[in-house]
Design a protein around this motif. Structure first.
Motif, PDB file in Angstrom:
ATOM      1  N   THR A 160      -9.466  13.010 -21.740  1.00  0.00           N
ATOM      2  CA  THR A 160      -9.687  13.999 -22.798  1.00  0.00           C
ATOM      3  C   THR A 160      -8.979  13.616 -24.093  1.00  0.00           C
ATOM      4  O   THR A 160      -9.089  14.339 -25.087  1.00  0.00           O
ATOM      5  N   GLY A 161      -8.233  12.516 -24.077  1.00  0.00           N
ATOM      6  CA  GLY A 161      -7.451  12.132 -25.242  1.00  0.00           C
ATOM      7  C   GLY A 161      -6.057  12.719 -25.229  1.00  0.00           C
ATOM      8  O   GLY A 161      -5.336  12.615 -26.217  1.00  0.00           O
ATOM      9  N   GLY A 162      -5.650  13.324 -24.108  1.00  0.00           N
ATOM     10  CA  GLY A 162      -4.325  13.925 -24.002  1.00  0.00           C
ATOM     11  C   GLY A 162      -3.364  13.041 -23.237  1.00  0.00           C
ATOM     12  O   GLY A 162      -3.645  11.872 -22.955  1.00  0.00           O
ATOM     13  N   ILE A 163      -2.238  13.599 -22.884  1.00  0.00           N
ATOM     14  CA  ILE A 163      -1.193  12.906 -22.123  1.00  0.00           C
ATOM     15  C   ILE A 163      -0.401  13.960 -21.362  1.00  0.00           C
ATOM     16  O   ILE A 163      -0.343  15.124 -21.771  1.00  0.00           O
ATOM     17  N   ASP A 164       0.185  13.560 -20.235  1.00  0.00           N
ATOM     18  CA  ASP A 164       0.991  14.493 -19.452  1.00  0.00           C
ATOM     19  C   ASP A 164       2.311  13.820 -19.084  1.00  0.00           C
ATOM     20  O   ASP A 164       2.371  13.018 -18.156  1.00  0.00           O
ATOM     21  N   LEU A 165       3.346  14.152 -19.831  1.00  0.00           N
ATOM     22  CA  LEU A 165       4.665  13.581 -19.587  1.00  0.00           C
ATOM     23  C   LEU A 165       5.443  14.341 -18.519  1.00  0.00           C
ATOM     24  O   LEU A 165       6.528  13.917 -18.130  1.00  0.00           O
ATOM     25  N   SER A 166       4.906  15.442 -18.044  1.00  0.00           N
ATOM     26  CA  SER A 166       5.657  16.315 -17.139  1.00  0.00           C
ATOM     27  C   SER A 166       5.450  15.996 -15.669  1.00  0.00           C
ATOM     28  O   SER A 166       6.030  16.655 -14.805  1.00  0.00           O
ATOM     29  N   VAL A 167       4.631  14.980 -15.349  1.00  0.00           N
ATOM     30  CA  VAL A 167       4.281  14.751 -13.942  1.00  0.00           C
ATOM     31  C   VAL A 167       5.500  14.356 -13.105  1.00  0.00           C
ATOM     32  O   VAL A 167       5.607  14.735 -11.935  1.00  0.00           O
ATOM     33  N   GLY A 168       6.427  13.589 -13.671  1.00  0.00           N
ATOM     34  CA  GLY A 168       7.624  13.213 -12.923  1.00  0.00           C
ATOM     35  C   GLY A 168       8.481  14.418 -12.590  1.00  0.00           C
ATOM     36  O   GLY A 168       8.978  14.562 -11.463  1.00  0.00           O
ATOM     37  N   ALA A 169       8.659  15.307 -13.573  1.00  0.00           N
ATOM     38  CA  ALA A 169       9.432  16.526 -13.338  1.00  0.00           C
ATOM     39  C   ALA A 169       8.707  17.456 -12.367  1.00  0.00           C
ATOM     40  O   ALA A 169       9.336  18.143 -11.553  1.00  0.00           O
ATOM     41  N   LEU A 177      -1.599  19.283  -9.990  1.00  0.00           N
ATOM     42  CA  LEU A 177      -1.849  19.338  -8.555  1.00  0.00           C
ATOM     43  C   LEU A 177      -1.556  17.988  -7.894  1.00  0.00           C
ATOM     44  O   LEU A 177      -0.928  17.918  -6.836  1.00  0.00           O
ATOM     45  N   CYS A 178      -1.999  16.905  -8.533  1.00  0.00           N
ATOM     46  CA  CYS A 178      -1.737  15.566  -7.985  1.00  0.00           C
ATOM     47  C   CYS A 178      -0.243  15.253  -8.006  1.00  0.00           C
ATOM     48  O   CYS A 178       0.287  14.666  -7.048  1.00  0.00           O
ATOM     49  N   ALA A 179       0.439  15.642  -9.077  1.00  0.00           N
ATOM     50  CA  ALA A 179       1.890  15.443  -9.127  1.00  0.00           C
ATOM     51  C   ALA A 179       2.581  16.259  -8.041  1.00  0.00           C
ATOM     52  O   ALA A 179       3.567  15.811  -7.435  1.00  0.00           O
ATOM     53  N   GLY A 180       2.066  17.458  -7.776  1.00  0.00           N
ATOM     54  CA  GLY A 180       2.626  18.277  -6.711  1.00  0.00           C
ATOM     55  C   GLY A 180       2.445  17.633  -5.347  1.00  0.00           C
ATOM     56  O   GLY A 180       3.365  17.640  -4.509  1.00  0.00           O
ATOM     57  N   LEU A 181       1.262  17.072  -5.102  1.00  0.00           N
ATOM     58  CA  LEU A 181       1.025  16.370  -3.843  1.00  0.00           C
ATOM     59  C   LEU A 181       1.973  15.177  -3.713  1.00  0.00           C
ATOM     60  O   LEU A 181       2.529  14.920  -2.634  1.00  0.00           O
ATOM     61  N   ALA A 182       2.167  14.452  -4.813  1.00  0.00           N
ATOM     62  CA  ALA A 182       3.095  13.314  -4.798  1.00  0.00           C
ATOM     63  C   ALA A 182       4.522  13.777  -4.503  1.00  0.00           C
ATOM     64  O   ALA A 182       5.283  13.088  -3.818  1.00  0.00           O
ATOM     65  N   GLY A 236       0.815  -1.214   0.000  1.00  0.00           N
ATOM     66  CA  GLY A 236       0.000   0.000   0.000  1.00  0.00           C
ATOM     67  C   GLY A 236       0.845   1.258   0.000  1.00  0.00           C
ATOM     68  O   GLY A 236       0.561   2.217  -0.727  1.00  0.00           O
ATOM     69  N   ARG A 237       1.918   1.246   0.788  1.00  0.00           N
ATOM     70  CA  ARG A 237       2.809   2.405   0.822  1.00  0.00           C
ATOM     71  C   ARG A 237       3.482   2.615  -0.535  1.00  0.00           C
ATOM     72  O   ARG A 237       3.626   3.747  -1.004  1.00  0.00           O
ATOM     73  N   GLN A 238       3.904   1.510  -1.171  1.00  0.00           N
ATOM     74  CA  GLN A 238       4.592   1.609  -2.459  1.00  0.00           C
ATOM     75  C   GLN A 238       3.674   2.132  -3.560  1.00  0.00           C
ATOM     76  O   GLN A 238       4.132   2.786  -4.496  1.00  0.00           O
ATOM     77  N   SER A 239       2.388   1.837  -3.447  1.00  0.00           N
ATOM     78  CA  SER A 239       1.456   2.247  -4.506  1.00  0.00           C
ATOM     79  C   SER A 239       1.049   3.706  -4.408  1.00  0.00           C
ATOM     80  O   SER A 239       0.487   4.261  -5.364  1.00  0.00           O
ATOM     81  N   ALA A 240       1.318   4.359  -3.268  1.00  0.00           N
ATOM     82  CA  ALA A 240       0.700   5.647  -2.975  1.00  0.00           C
ATOM     83  C   ALA A 240       1.136   6.759  -3.925  1.00  0.00           C
ATOM     84  O   ALA A 240       0.296   7.453  -4.516  1.00  0.00           O
ATOM     85  N   VAL A 241       2.451   6.952  -4.093  1.00  0.00           N
ATOM     86  CA  VAL A 241       2.928   8.090  -4.887  1.00  0.00           C
ATOM     87  C   VAL A 241       2.500   7.961  -6.341  1.00  0.00           C
ATOM     88  O   VAL A 241       1.926   8.893  -6.923  1.00  0.00           O
ATOM     89  N   VAL A 242       2.760   6.794  -6.940  1.00  0.00           N
ATOM     90  CA  VAL A 242       2.342   6.588  -8.330  1.00  0.00           C
ATOM     91  C   VAL A 242       0.826   6.650  -8.444  1.00  0.00           C
ATOM     92  O   VAL A 242       0.281   7.198  -9.413  1.00  0.00           O
ATOM     93  N   GLY A 243       0.125   6.117  -7.439  1.00  0.00           N
ATOM     94  CA  GLY A 243      -1.329   6.142  -7.485  1.00  0.00           C
ATOM     95  C   GLY A 243      -1.898   7.545  -7.484  1.00  0.00           C
ATOM     96  O   GLY A 243      -2.828   7.856  -8.237  1.00  0.00           O
ATOM     97  N   VAL A 244      -1.352   8.428  -6.652  1.00  0.00           N
ATOM     98  CA  VAL A 244      -1.819   9.818  -6.616  1.00  0.00           C
ATOM     99  C   VAL A 244      -1.584  10.490  -7.965  1.00  0.00           C
ATOM    100  O   VAL A 244      -2.464  11.184  -8.493  1.00  0.00           O
ATOM    101  N   ILE A 245      -0.400  10.283  -8.536  1.00  0.00           N
ATOM    102  CA  ILE A 245      -0.120  10.858  -9.855  1.00  0.00           C
ATOM    103  C   ILE A 245      -1.071  10.298 -10.897  1.00  0.00           C
ATOM    104  O   ILE A 245      -1.586  11.020 -11.773  1.00  0.00           O
ATOM    105  N   ALA A 259      11.762  10.117 -11.829  1.00  0.00           N
ATOM    106  CA  ALA A 259      12.247  10.016 -13.206  1.00  0.00           C
ATOM    107  C   ALA A 259      11.343   9.156 -14.074  1.00  0.00           C
ATOM    108  O   ALA A 259      11.130   9.449 -15.260  1.00  0.00           O
ATOM    109  N   LEU A 260      10.793   8.084 -13.515  1.00  0.00           N
ATOM    110  CA  LEU A 260       9.929   7.180 -14.285  1.00  0.00           C
ATOM    111  C   LEU A 260       8.471   7.251 -13.835  1.00  0.00           C
ATOM    112  O   LEU A 260       7.667   6.412 -14.247  1.00  0.00           O
ATOM    113  N   SER A 261       8.143   8.235 -13.016  1.00  0.00           N
ATOM    114  CA  SER A 261       6.785   8.312 -12.492  1.00  0.00           C
ATOM    115  C   SER A 261       5.750   8.533 -13.587  1.00  0.00           C
ATOM    116  O   SER A 261       4.622   8.036 -13.488  1.00  0.00           O
TER     117      SER A 261
END
Length: 326
Positions: free
Chosen positions: A68-77, A226-231, A49-58, A248-250
């Motif tokens: 929406t048919g888009g993508i967000d590659l910037s969440v890791g950065a 916002l979710c990436a920021g929380l992560a 559960g702990r391991q899933s949290a950060v990736v799960g929030v993102i 880096a791989l998030s």
């Protein structure tokens, strides 16, 4: 069709949409129960559960964008940047609540920048978020001179965000569950959620039906940021430093969780509930591979294979839906 799907919260519809992740989950659990009985020890389950949290929030935030048919590659950065800004704010003596709020605004601001580029200036989501990813990586390294930024904070709540417990349940996992509930409720019951499905089904049809497509897209990317920021804040709390190379791989992990969860990369189909399944399955896979002694290098190969299979299955599912509709 897409708007109507967003209005139907029935359990039957949710199960039908997520048959693939449910089936995969059942198979994984059965195999693990036979091959790795140590997996089901309470301490290990809490670790999953702990391991899933950060990736799960993102991934929950990523779901809004992919619908929406888009993508967000910037969440890791963005994760790295918000972790760094949190460390800088706390090191400068800022009170914790204000540091968290400002770091969340940084993450949301990156999302708004992505949304404006996509919605207002017509930049392809892949290109826009790729450019933002590179820029935010550079900014994180510049702010820290290329190394981790330490800070001194003994606040119990901040510890809870990274490594603490709530009634024996890992704090990060509790946050993941709360974010997941918010995501599910938003997509099922709020007009904003229905608009996302409509845009993913057909941008032009959504616009003609009165949906403010530009504003909705900007908000979708803002949620992702916002979710990436929380992560990022959670990662900084766990590591005790602001690491400019964190996450880096998030972005790839988050996209994989969303796709495994049944959300179509073409948009308009899926939801946050499936994403929760996807994030948990990734955490289970990583945990089991560690338990049986698979090297980190081989784990990356397995993860790549999982991504490929998930995308292929998603493409086939979209083709079958289109075939039934024609």
């Amino acid at each position: 069709m897409a708007i109507e799907a967003g209005r139907m919260p029935a359990l039957r519809l949710q199960v039908r949409r997520n048959r693939l992740p449910l089936l995969v989950a059942a198979v994984v659990i059965a195999v693990v129960a036979i091959a790795v009985p140590l997996f089901f020890q309470p301490a290990n389950l809490l670790n999953v559960g702990r391991q899933s949290a950060v990736v799960g929030v993102i991934a929950i935030g990523m779901t809004f964008v992919i619908l929406t048919g888009g993508i967000d590659l910037s969440v890791g950065a963005t994760l790295a940047l918000t972790g760094v800004t949190t460390a800088l704010f706390l090191d400068a003596g800022m009170v914790l609540p204000l540091a968290i709020v400002l770091s969340l605004l940084v993450g949301a601001g990156v999302g708004v920048l992505n949304g404006l580029g996509v919605a207002r200036f017509g930049v392809q989501p892949f290109i826009m978020t790729l450019a933002t990813m590179v820029a935010m990586q550079g900014l994180s390294l510049r702010l820290t001179n290329g190394g981790p930024k330490s800070f001194d904070n003994g606040n119990g709540f901040f510890t809870l965000l990274g490594s603490g417990d709530v009634l024996g349940i890992p704090g990060p996992f509790v946050i993941f569950l709360l974010v997941s509930v918010a995501g599910v409720l938003t997509l099922r019951y709020l007009p904003f959620g229905r608009f996302l499905y409509a845009i993913g089904g057909s941008m032009e049809a959504a616009r003609l039906s009165g949906v403010r497509t530009s504003r909705t897209l900007v908000l979708a990317y803002a949620v992702s940021g916002l979710c990436a920021g929380l992560a990022g804040i959670m990662s900084a709390a766990r590591l005790g430093v602001g690491d400019p190379t964190a996450g880096a791989l998030s972005n790839l992990d988050a996209i994989t969780a969303v796709v495994i969860g049944g959300t179509s990369l073409a948009g308009g189909i899926g939801g946050a509930a499936g994403t929760v399944f996807g994030a948990l399955l990734l955490a289970v896979l990583a945990n089991v591979l560690n338990l049986i002694g698979v090297s980190p290098f081989d784990q990356q190969i397995v993860k790549g294979a999982v991504i490929l299979v998930a995308v292929l299955l998603a493409v086939q599912a979209v083709r079958r839906r289109k075939g039934r509709q024609s």
